[in-house]
Design an enzyme around this catalytic site. Structure first.
Site, PDB file in Angstrom:
ATOM      1  CD  GLU A  19      -4.486   7.762   9.723  1.00 17.96           C
ATOM      2  OE1 GLU A  19      -3.959   8.830  10.087  1.00 17.96           O
ATOM      3  OE2 GLU A  19      -4.146   6.656  10.166  1.00 17.96           O
ATOM      4  NE  ARG A  47      -3.296   2.465   2.815  1.00 17.48           N
ATOM      5  CZ  ARG A  47      -3.084   3.333   3.813  1.00 17.48           C
ATOM      6  NH1 ARG A  47      -2.238   3.083   4.792  1.00 17.48           N
ATOM      7  NH2 ARG A  47      -3.749   4.474   3.845  1.00 17.48           N
ATOM      8  CG  ASN A  69      -4.921   3.496   8.746  1.00 15.36           C
ATOM      9  OD1 ASN A  69      -5.072   2.497   8.041  1.00 15.36           O
ATOM     10  ND2 ASN A  69      -4.513   4.656   8.255  1.00 15.36           N
ATOM     11  CD  GLU A  72      -1.410   4.036   8.091  1.00 14.80           C
ATOM     12  OE1 GLU A  72      -1.109   4.480   9.218  1.00 14.80           O
ATOM     13  OE2 GLU A  72      -1.588   4.755   7.101  1.00 14.80           O
ATOM     14  CE1 TYR A 100       0.307   2.744  13.496  1.00 19.52           C
ATOM     15  CE2 TYR A 100      -1.652   3.879  12.709  1.00 19.52           C
ATOM     16  CZ  TYR A 100      -0.411   3.312  12.472  1.00 19.52           C
ATOM     17  OH  TYR A 100       0.117   3.315  11.206  1.00 19.52           O
ATOM     18  CG  HIS A 150      -0.968   8.949   3.446  1.00 26.00           C
ATOM     19  ND1 HIS A 150      -1.106   7.609   3.689  1.00 26.00           N
ATOM     20  CD2 HIS A 150      -0.525   9.486   4.609  1.00 26.00           C
ATOM     21  CE1 HIS A 150      -0.754   7.342   4.947  1.00 26.00           C
ATOM     22  NE2 HIS A 150      -0.394   8.473   5.525  1.00 26.00           N
TER      23      HIS A 150
END
Ligand code: FCB
Length: 451
Positions: A180, A91, A308, A360, A310, A135
């Site tokens: 995002e 990606r 994504n 991600e 985290y 991005h």
């Protein structure tokens, strides 16, 4: 929701994640500004991140993206590196300022040539190209006319998306419109941490709305091109956990979830903004202008949603702390794999989901090259291991999870933190541009061999 304490992990967790279904896609991810460098080459114009980097006090180590990982020149060896990991997919993102340096209008063929080389280079190596169209590197000239606050930019984005897809076509396995939207809007325009560095909640919400619109406009354009590529969007989702059962903490967690997650999920998946947060913003006088029909455009069907993940948010009204022993990465983000499975299962229960990809997931650690020439990043191995397991648990609960991209292929420019945070499974020596597989890359490779 109670919080269990997590002991810091020194040792590599021995039991590895179970087998994933056949056809599950594994990959790594990067983005244009973070790795390419070649900031002034082949007709690229400045992006808002070039401007931000040049602004005193914005980047922790005062660096910029002029050279980064020099991927613009080293792309062939980087593609070999990706291949050597044994992943099936990669990606990456396209830099709008390379493709249409004036933001709208004239196309810079050299910019497209570069991405065509990447796409063909991936396919030649048997790897699937997964493209993100935005991005974060907006052409600065578009910021000069208001950036995403200006509704016209949504239409320029759709034009740009069509230009890219016209050249790269169905060779690309998937096109994501945005990476995002929360970061592009709130983090960048309300909290000021990212380019363009504004502190204006109303502006940020207008930006968010225009991103939803731009996503939908681009979806329509690409749909009309009869591509076989999958089309979708990538959201960063951070589940909110109340620190206690108190009504106040619970309410705060609900609103946190609404502002961070549902404000971005609901327009795309349901064609509406969440009522509770809408009312709160209305009271505050910060609602965006939403024209009739916008949300219908934003919510047209998507083939996939990238997530994504985290960490989570631990929410309390009176600053309650996480328990002693809680583990954090070098970003200061709590290691909380359970948040990933909770999140995916909750989405599956509450929304009608398209195919889901983890686009991600990964962690920064203060990696150093050891004397033996290796990078012993045990923390990252444990992080990935535990999150792979959480992803697997969500599959067992019926979540339509189809793939997983580790962030990141290699250490790179970590936005406001410059080069001070290392997210790669590959170590980059920025002096020599030498790449070295960290232990986590070897672990990932071995894990993939077993799949
Ligand atoms: C995400 C970004 C990505 C990277 C990781 C650590 O928010 O999409 O570019 O910076 O965080």
């Amino acid at each position: 929701m109670t919080v269990k304490s997590l002991a810091p992990s020194q040792e590599v967790i021995s039991n590895s994640p179970p087998r994933f279904p056949k056809g599950f896609i594994w990959g790594t991810a990067t983005s244009s500004f973070q790795i390419e460098g070649a900031a002034h080459e082949d007709g690229r114009s400045p992006s808002i991140w070039d401007t931000f980097c040049a602004t005193e006090g914005k980047i922790l180590d005062r660096t910029n993206g002029d050279i980064a990982c020099d991927h613009y020149h080293l792309w062939e060896q980087d593609l070999d590196l990706i291949k050597s990991l044994g992943v099936q997919a990669y990606r990456f993102s396209i830099a709008w300022p390379r493709v249409i340096p004036t933001g709208k209008g004239a196309v810079n063929s050299k910019g497209l040539d570069f991405y065509e080389r990447i796409v063909d280079g991936l396919i030649a190596r048997g790897l699937e190209p997964h493209v993100t169209l935005y991005h974060w590197d907006l052409p600065q000239c578009l910021q000069d006319i208001g950036g995403w606050e200006n509704r016209d930019v949504a239409y320029y984005f759709a034009d740009y998306a069509a230009v890219v897809a016209d050249r790269l076509g169905s060779r690309v396995k998937s096109y994501a419109t945005f990476n995002e939207p929360w970061c592009v809007s709130i983090l960048s325009n309300e909290l000021g941490h990212h380019a363009p560095g504004k502190f204006d909640r109303k502006a940020a919400l207008q930006v968010a709305h225009h991103l939803h619109l731009a996503h939908g406009l681009a979806m329509s354009r690409l749909r009309g091109m009869n591509l076989t590529s999958d089309l979708g969007i990538v959201l960063n989702l951070t589940p909110a956990y109340a620190a206690s059962d108190s009504e106040a903490d619970q309410h705060e967690a609900t609103m946190n979830d609404g502002r961070t997650n549902r404000w971005f999920l609901d327009p795309i998946l349901r064609g509406e903004y969440p009522q509770d947060v809408w009312e709160a913003y209305e009271e505050e006088g910060v609602l965006p202008t939403v024209l009739p029909g916008d949300l219908a455009v934003a919510s047209q069907p998507i083939d996939f949603m990238g997530i994504n993940y985290y960490t989570r948010s631990f929410v309390s009204v009176d600053d309650k702390k996480l328990p002693e022993g809680t583990e954090f990465t070098d970003m200061g983000w709590e290691v909380f794999p359970q948040g990933l499975s909770d999140l995916l299962i909750r989405l599956h229960n509450e929304y009608k989901l398209p195919d889901i990809y983890i686009t991600e997931n990964g962690a920064a650690y203060p990696d150093q090259m050891a004397e033996d020439g290796h990078v012993h990043d045990t923390g990252r191995i444990n992080y990935l291991n535990s999150h792979f397991k959480a992803a697997h648990a969500s599959l067992e609960a019926g979540v339509p999870l189809k793939g997983y991209f580790v962030w990141s292929l290699m250490d790179n420019f970590e936005w406001a933190f410059g080069y001070s945070k290392r997210f790669g499974v590959v170590y980059v020596d920025y002096e020599t541009q030498k790449r070295t597989l960290k232990d986590s890359a070897l672990w990932y490779r071995d894990f993939l061999k077993e799949q």
